[in-house]
Write a protein that holds these residues in place. Structure first.
Motif, PDB file in Angstrom:
ATOM      1  N   GLU A  50       0.849  -1.190   0.000  1.00  0.00           N
ATOM      2  CA  GLU A  50       0.000   0.000   0.000  1.00  0.00           C
ATOM      3  C   GLU A  50       0.883   1.238   0.000  1.00  0.00           C
ATOM      4  N   ILE A  51       0.635   2.122  -0.942  1.00  0.00           N
ATOM      5  CA  ILE A  51       1.351   3.396  -1.016  1.00  0.00           C
ATOM      6  C   ILE A  51       0.574   4.446  -0.230  1.00  0.00           C
ATOM      7  N   SER A  53       0.270   4.620   3.267  1.00  0.00           N
ATOM      8  CA  SER A  53      -0.521   3.826   4.220  1.00  0.00           C
ATOM      9  C   SER A  53      -1.020   4.628   5.412  1.00  0.00           C
ATOM     10  N   ILE A  74       4.001   1.462   2.658  1.00  0.00           N
ATOM     11  CA  ILE A  74       4.957   2.452   2.166  1.00  0.00           C
ATOM     12  C   ILE A  74       4.471   3.830   2.578  1.00  0.00           C
ATOM     13  N   GLU A  75       5.269   4.534   3.375  1.00  0.00           N
ATOM     14  CA  GLU A  75       4.837   5.822   3.921  1.00  0.00           C
ATOM     15  C   GLU A  75       6.068   6.684   4.191  1.00  0.00           C
ATOM     16  N   ASN A 102      10.002   7.175  -0.337  1.00  0.00           N
ATOM     17  CA  ASN A 102       9.207   7.660  -1.458  1.00  0.00           C
ATOM     18  C   ASN A 102       8.756   6.471  -2.297  1.00  0.00           C
ATOM     19  N   ALA A 103       7.464   6.415  -2.560  1.00  0.00           N
ATOM     20  CA  ALA A 103       6.894   5.251  -3.223  1.00  0.00           C
ATOM     21  C   ALA A 103       7.511   4.938  -4.584  1.00  0.00           C
ATOM     22  N   VAL A 106      10.632   3.037  -4.136  1.00  0.00           N
ATOM     23  CA  VAL A 106      10.407   1.672  -3.653  1.00  0.00           C
ATOM     24  C   VAL A 106      10.110   0.759  -4.832  1.00  0.00           C
ATOM     25  N   VAL A 121      -3.400   2.198  -3.836  1.00  0.00           N
ATOM     26  CA  VAL A 121      -3.200   3.647  -3.707  1.00  0.00           C
ATOM     27  C   VAL A 121      -4.545   4.237  -3.301  1.00  0.00           C
TER      28      VAL A 121
END
Length: 225
Positions: A50-51, A53, A74-75, A102-103, A106, A121
């Motif tokens: 999850e981007i 989150s 991902i935060e 940063n997403a 990643v 997202v």
């Protein structure tokens, strides 16, 4: 962070937070920092990321109710990650890991190609002023990274309460190589795996329509986007 979040970071980060090589920025990922998911999670399982989150409501709920799958939050905000760890620990969600980064980096540098089965997202920053629209996450460049990260048949799920952003995301992904719509009509049905969060409540209370989108990684697309 609050005192409780500080303690959570000290006590729980070793269990939950991925330590990754950095580039120039604090939340960057160094090129070549790719992980082996089977090594990180200690098994081979479906991986969902999850981007953005936030405080972890959606991903902690998913991780605690889907123990056979693995999850990555991902935060960029440390306080949100600390809150996520607190909730994950209470829920005994041992299949969840977090990365402060940063997403796009990643997806580009940390995750191996075709390693994700789902990418979420939910309610990304809409940057609703016209002069700020260029800062939005979902662009053609992001779509290419998402396609690279998803396995064939993997699903990209999105949701927003800003109509113009929803239409922009749909336009971008309709045109993106490697994706096909996973819904009929104008919008996808609400993803039943998404718990009701403060962002969604706030948008609905303001009278904004919640729009869902779902795109599947096209197995006929050429790898190497």
């Amino acid at each position: 962070m609050t005192d409780g979040q500080e303690r959570a970071w000290e006590d729980l980060s070793a269990r939950y937070v991925l330590k990754v090589p950095r580039d120039a920025a604090v939340t960057s990922i160094a090129p070549g920092a790719v992980i082996d998911p089977a090594h990180v999670w200690g098994r081979s399982a479906r991986l969902i990321a999850e981007i953005g989150s936030g405080q972890g409501h959606a991903i902690v709920h998913a991780a605690s109710t889907r123990p056979d799958d693995d999850f990555l939050a991902i935060e960029v905000f440390t306080a949100g990650l600390a809150r996520t760890m607190l909730e994950a620990d209470r829920a005994e969600a041992r299949n969840l890991r977090l990365v402060e980064a940063n997403a796009p980096e990643v997806l580009q540098h940390l995750l191996p190609p075709a390693s994700l089965h789902e990418l979420w997202v939910f309610f990304p920053d809409p940057w609703h002023k016209n002069k700020h629209n260029k800062r939005r996450l979902v662009t053609a460049e992001f779509a290419a990274l998402a396609a690279r990260s998803l396995t064939d048949g993997g699903v990209l799920r999105l949701a927003t309460d800003w109509e113009d952003y929803a239409r922009q995301m749909r336009d971008v992904l309709d045109e993106a190589a490697g994706f096909m719509r996973d819904f009929e009509g104008e919008w996808a049905p609400r993803f039943d795996g998404r718990v009701l969060t403060a962002f969604e409540r706030k948008g609905a209370h303001a009278g904004r329509s919640i729009r869902d989108l779902s795109y599947r990684r096209d197995p006929s697309a050429v790898r190497g986007i």
